[in-house]
Each structure stands twice: as structure tokens, then as C-alpha cells.
Design a protein around this motif. Structure first.
Motif, PDB file in Angstrom:
ATOM      1  N   VAL A  88       0.834  -1.204   0.000  1.00  9.98           N
ATOM      2  CA  VAL A  88       0.000   0.000   0.000  1.00  9.98           C
ATOM      3  C   VAL A  88       0.871   1.257   0.000  1.00  9.98           C
ATOM      4  N   GLY A  89       1.760   1.347   0.956  1.00 11.97           N
ATOM      5  CA  GLY A  89       2.603   2.545   1.083  1.00 11.97           C
ATOM      6  C   GLY A  89       3.573   2.710  -0.065  1.00 11.97           C
ATOM      7  N   GLY A  90       4.146   1.614  -0.534  1.00 15.48           N
ATOM      8  CA  GLY A  90       5.100   1.694  -1.637  1.00 15.48           C
ATOM      9  C   GLY A  90       4.454   2.154  -2.929  1.00 15.48           C
ATOM     10  N   ALA A  91       3.236   1.706  -3.183  1.00 18.63           N
ATOM     11  CA  ALA A  91       2.537   2.144  -4.395  1.00 18.63           C
ATOM     12  C   ALA A  91       2.252   3.643  -4.337  1.00 18.63           C
ATOM     13  N   TRP A  92       1.866   4.132  -3.168  1.00 16.58           N
ATOM     14  CA  TRP A  92       1.615   5.562  -3.024  1.00 16.58           C
ATOM     15  C   TRP A  92       2.905   6.354  -3.203  1.00 16.58           C
ATOM     16  N   VAL A  93       3.993   5.921  -2.563  1.00 18.75           N
ATOM     17  CA  VAL A  93       5.283   6.612  -2.680  1.00 18.75           C
ATOM     18  C   VAL A  93       5.762   6.601  -4.129  1.00 18.75           C
ATOM     19  N   ASP A  94       5.574   5.486  -4.805  1.00 12.87           N
ATOM     20  CA  ASP A  94       5.992   5.369  -6.197  1.00 12.87           C
ATOM     21  C   ASP A  94       5.263   6.384  -7.073  1.00 12.87           C
ATOM     22  N   ASN A  95       3.957   6.421  -6.966  1.00  8.10           N
ATOM     23  CA  ASN A  95       3.180   7.373  -7.769  1.00  8.10           C
ATOM     24  C   ASN A  95       3.529   8.815  -7.420  1.00  8.10           C
ATOM     25  N   TYR A  96       3.712   9.095  -6.155  1.00  3.31           N
ATOM     26  CA  TYR A  96       4.041  10.449  -5.715  1.00  3.31           C
ATOM     27  C   TYR A  96       5.407  10.885  -6.266  1.00  3.31           C
ATOM     28  N   LEU A  97       6.413  10.026  -6.168  1.00  5.74           N
ATOM     29  CA  LEU A  97       7.751  10.389  -6.649  1.00  5.74           C
ATOM     30  C   LEU A  97       7.773  10.616  -8.153  1.00  5.74           C
ATOM     31  N   VAL A  98       7.109   9.752  -8.896  1.00  5.76           N
ATOM     32  CA  VAL A  98       7.096   9.905 -10.352  1.00  5.76           C
ATOM     33  C   VAL A  98       6.417  11.216 -10.739  1.00  5.76           C
ATOM     34  N   ALA A  99       5.266  11.494 -10.148  1.00  3.61           N
ATOM     35  CA  ALA A  99       4.548  12.727 -10.486  1.00  3.61           C
ATOM     36  C   ALA A  99       5.324  13.965 -10.048  1.00  3.61           C
ATOM     37  N   GLN A 100       5.933  13.940  -8.870  1.00  2.36           N
ATOM     38  CA  GLN A 100       6.687  15.098  -8.383  1.00  2.36           C
ATOM     39  C   GLN A 100       7.923  15.359  -9.235  1.00  2.36           C
ATOM     40  N   ALA A 101       8.607  14.303  -9.663  1.00  2.00           N
ATOM     41  CA  ALA A 101       9.801  14.496 -10.502  1.00  2.00           C
ATOM     42  C   ALA A 101       9.420  15.107 -11.841  1.00  2.00           C
ATOM     43  N   ARG A 102       8.363  14.605 -12.433  1.00  2.00           N
ATOM     44  CA  ARG A 102       7.942  15.169 -13.723  1.00  2.00           C
ATOM     45  C   ARG A 102       7.459  16.612 -13.581  1.00  2.00           C
ATOM     46  N   ALA A 103       6.721  16.897 -12.526  1.00  2.00           N
ATOM     47  CA  ALA A 103       6.207  18.252 -12.336  1.00  2.00           C
ATOM     48  C   ALA A 103       7.328  19.231 -11.995  1.00  2.00           C
ATOM     49  N   TYR A 104       8.295  18.814 -11.184  1.00  2.00           N
ATOM     50  CA  TYR A 104       9.374  19.704 -10.772  1.00  2.00           C
ATOM     51  C   TYR A 104      10.249  20.080 -11.957  1.00  2.00           C
ATOM     52  N   CYS A 105      10.584  19.103 -12.772  1.00  2.00           N
ATOM     53  CA  CYS A 105      11.449  19.367 -13.927  1.00  2.00           C
ATOM     54  C   CYS A 105      10.659  19.814 -15.151  1.00  2.00           C
ATOM     55  N   LEU A 133      13.106  -1.772  -4.777  1.00  2.00           N
ATOM     56  CA  LEU A 133      13.703  -1.779  -6.112  1.00  2.00           C
ATOM     57  C   LEU A 133      12.693  -1.374  -7.180  1.00  2.00           C
ATOM     58  N   LEU A 134      11.416  -1.705  -6.981  1.00  2.00           N
ATOM     59  CA  LEU A 134      10.398  -1.284  -7.932  1.00  2.00           C
ATOM     60  C   LEU A 134      10.196   0.232  -7.892  1.00  2.00           C
ATOM     61  N   VAL A 135      10.271   0.833  -6.707  1.00  4.62           N
ATOM     62  CA  VAL A 135      10.184   2.292  -6.599  1.00  4.62           C
ATOM     63  C   VAL A 135      11.352   2.937  -7.345  1.00  4.62           C
ATOM     64  N   LEU A 136      12.561   2.419  -7.152  1.00  2.95           N
ATOM     65  CA  LEU A 136      13.722   2.975  -7.859  1.00  2.95           C
ATOM     66  C   LEU A 136      13.584   2.818  -9.368  1.00  2.95           C
ATOM     67  N   HIS A 137      13.113   1.663  -9.806  1.00  3.74           N
ATOM     68  CA  HIS A 137      12.959   1.426 -11.243  1.00  3.74           C
ATOM     69  C   HIS A 137      11.924   2.376 -11.849  1.00  3.74           C
ATOM     70  N   ASP A 138      10.793   2.535 -11.181  1.00  6.53           N
ATOM     71  CA  ASP A 138       9.760   3.421 -11.721  1.00  6.53           C
ATOM     72  C   ASP A 138      10.206   4.877 -11.721  1.00  6.53           C
ATOM     73  N   PHE A 139      10.918   5.293 -10.678  1.00  2.05           N
ATOM     74  CA  PHE A 139      11.414   6.669 -10.660  1.00  2.05           C
ATOM     75  C   PHE A 139      12.393   6.889 -11.801  1.00  2.05           C
ATOM     76  N   GLU A 140      13.236   5.897 -12.058  1.00  5.29           N
ATOM     77  CA  GLU A 140      14.236   6.027 -13.117  1.00  5.29           C
ATOM     78  C   GLU A 140      13.608   6.009 -14.503  1.00  5.29           C
ATOM     79  N   THR A 141      12.633   5.148 -14.732  1.00  7.71           N
ATOM     80  CA  THR A 141      12.096   5.017 -16.084  1.00  7.71           C
ATOM     81  C   THR A 141      10.916   5.940 -16.362  1.00  7.71           C
ATOM     82  N   LEU A 142      10.067   6.176 -15.366  1.00  7.83           N
ATOM     83  CA  LEU A 142       8.880   6.994 -15.593  1.00  7.83           C
ATOM     84  C   LEU A 142       9.035   8.429 -15.111  1.00  7.83           C
ATOM     85  N   GLY A 143       9.778   8.633 -14.036  1.00 10.35           N
ATOM     86  CA  GLY A 143       9.866   9.962 -13.438  1.00 10.35           C
ATOM     87  C   GLY A 143      10.924  10.853 -14.040  1.00 10.35           C
ATOM     88  N   THR A 144      12.045  10.280 -14.404  1.00  9.72           N
ATOM     89  CA  THR A 144      13.142  11.085 -14.960  1.00  9.72           C
ATOM     90  C   THR A 144      13.302  10.726 -16.431  1.00  9.72           C
TER      91      THR A 144
END
Length: 161
Positions: free
Chosen positions: A37-54, A124-135
Motif C-alpha cells: 500500500v505505502g510503496g505504491a503511493w510513494v511510487d506514484n508520488y515520486l514519479v509525479a513530483q519528478a515530472r512536475a518539478y522538472c 527496487l520497484l520504486v527505484l525502477h519506476d522513478f528512473e524510467t517513468l519519473g526522470t
């Protein structure tokens, strides 16, 4: 010590081992559920924040893409958390029935390893999603706050991205 006293001691020791194993398995399942539950929320939040910030991939068509892509990623998290939890359950029999399980220190080490394995898959899934979807590397960001690789400055440099 009478024979019945020895028998009851053996039974209670066996019951104690079963209770300890059930507690260890239950702890890993709870950790997996929390991470699912928490990891899915953190994953979505990080991806959206990285895209919005940059401001890379934050135009309306890309936001629509994320609106459909990120909920689908939420379905991956329980599967990854469950696989990690099952893999971590292998440490409980080692802690209880192996010759190394006689000492409290080695049982504690096996418990820590079980928790680490349960946490590793979702992390590791959070890191992978941030790397491929967020940045989005090479995507022209308009904010001017990020370098060309679109890794936000708030992302820790010691974590891969």
C-alpha cells in the motif's frame, strides 16, 4: 524429572517453536502488506513530483498517460510485495531448525534478513519506476530547475536514477 514432565517439556518446546515461526511469518506478511500500500503511493508520488518539478513530460497528453499508467503500476506493487514476502519466508525455517538457529544472535540475524528481503522487492520497484517513468532522460524540460537528465536536485545522489 519424571517421564511425563519430560514429555510435557518437549511438547511445550515444540509449541513454542511453532508459535515463533507463525509470529515470524505473520510479521513478514504485515510488512509486505504495508509496503504494497505505502510503496505504491510513494511510487506514484515520486514519479509525479519528478515530472512536475522538472516540467519534463508534464504536458496534458503526458498527464493523461500517467493517469492510466500509474494506477496500473499500483497493481504491480502487491505482486512484487507478495513475491518478496514469500522469498523472505525461507529465512524462518533456517532460524528455527538449522544448527545456527540455536543462538539468539543468529536467529535475530535471520529475522533481519527476512525483513530486508521483504522490503527489497518493493524498494527496487520504486527505484525502477522513478528512473524510467519519473526522470525522462533527454526530454526538454521547461522549468530550468533540473539538468538535462531530468533528475531533480532533491533526489539523493547516492540512489540510482
Amino acid at each position: 524429572m519424571t517421564r511425563s514432565a519430560r514429555t510435557s517439556f518437549r511438547i511445550s518446546r515444540t509449541r513454542l517453536g511453532a508459535a515463533t515461526q507463525a509470529l515470524g511469518c505473520g510479521m513478514v506478511v504485515v510488512i509486505a502488506l504495508v509496503w504494497a500500500v505505502g510503496g505504491a503511493w510513494v511510487d506514484n508520488y515520486l514519479v509525479a513530483q519528478a515530472r512536475a518539478y522538472c516540467d519534463a513530460g508534464w504536458e496534458p497528453p503526458h498527464q493523461l498517460e500517467l493517469m492510466f499508467l500509474l494506477p496500473a503500476r499500483m497493481l504491480h506493487f502487491p505482486v512484487v510485495a507478495l513475491v518478496s514476502a514469500i522469498a523472505s519466508l525461507l529465512f524462518n525455517p533456517l532460524a528455527l531448525w538449522s544448527p545456527l538457529g540455536r543462538w539468539k544472535v543468529t536467529r535475530a540475524i535471520f529475522s533481519v534478513l527476512a525483513i530486508a528481503v521483504a522490503l527489497a522487492g518493493p524498494f527496487l520497484l520504486v527505484l525502477h519506476d522513478f528512473e524510467t517513468l519519473g526522470t525522462l532522460d533527454g526530454y526538454p524540460g521547461d522549468s530550468g530547475l533540473c539538468p538535462p537528465d531530468n533528475i531533480p536536485p532533491w533526489w539523493p545522489s547516492w540512489l540510482p536514477a
